[in-house]
Design a protein around this motif. Structure first.
Motif, short mmCIF file in Angstrom:
data_model
loop_
_atom_site.label_atom_id
_atom_site.label_comp_id
_atom_site.label_asym_id
_atom_site.label_seq_id
_atom_site.Cartn_x
_atom_site.Cartn_y
_atom_site.Cartn_z
N GLN A 73 0.83 -1.21 0.00
CA GLN A 73 0.00 0.00 0.00
C GLN A 73 0.87 1.26 0.00
O GLN A 73 0.56 2.23 -0.70
N MET A 74 1.95 1.26 0.76
CA MET A 74 2.85 2.41 0.77
C MET A 74 3.47 2.62 -0.60
O MET A 74 3.61 3.76 -1.06
N ILE A 76 2.18 1.80 -3.53
CA ILE A 76 1.14 2.33 -4.40
C ILE A 76 0.91 3.81 -4.11
O ILE A 76 0.75 4.62 -5.03
N ASP A 77 0.89 4.20 -2.84
CA ASP A 77 0.72 5.60 -2.49
C ASP A 77 1.84 6.47 -3.05
O ASP A 77 1.60 7.56 -3.56
N ILE A 78 3.07 5.99 -2.96
CA ILE A 78 4.21 6.75 -3.48
C ILE A 78 4.09 6.90 -5.00
O ILE A 78 4.30 7.98 -5.55
N THR A 104 1.37 6.84 -6.84
CA THR A 104 0.27 7.74 -7.21
C THR A 104 0.64 9.20 -6.97
O THR A 104 0.10 10.08 -7.64
N GLU A 105 1.54 9.46 -6.05
CA GLU A 105 1.96 10.83 -5.80
C GLU A 105 2.93 11.33 -6.85
O GLU A 105 2.93 12.51 -7.19
N TRP A 153 3.43 9.97 -10.09
CA TRP A 153 3.22 9.56 -11.48
C TRP A 153 3.19 10.72 -12.46
O TRP A 153 3.65 10.55 -13.59
#
Length: 64
Positions: free
Chosen positions: A25-26, A28-30, A32-33, A35
């Motif tokens: 999850q971390m 994926i969060d990175i 998405t920030e 991209w």
């Protein structure tokens, strides 16, 4: 070394699964920030590659 009990193996498996889910999850969060920046960099590199190939073709043949 004595074998682990079923409960300790189950708890260890659950802990590792939780840890991997949190790390996933971390990640994926990175992504998405950042991209948009990665997309801009990829577009610039792609444009430079195209421009270089056009330049090389034009320089080698003398015509387009």
């Amino acid at each position: 070394m004595e074998p682990k009990s079923f409960i300790s193996r189950l708890l260890e498996c659950a802990f590792l699964f939780l840890l991997s889910a949190i790390l996933f999850q971390m990640g994926i969060d990175i992504l998405t920030e950042i991209w948009p920046a990665l997309a801009i960099i990829a577009a610039i590199v792609f444009g430079l590659i195209i421009a270089w190939r056009v330049y090389r073709h034009w320089r080698d043949t003398g015509q387009w």
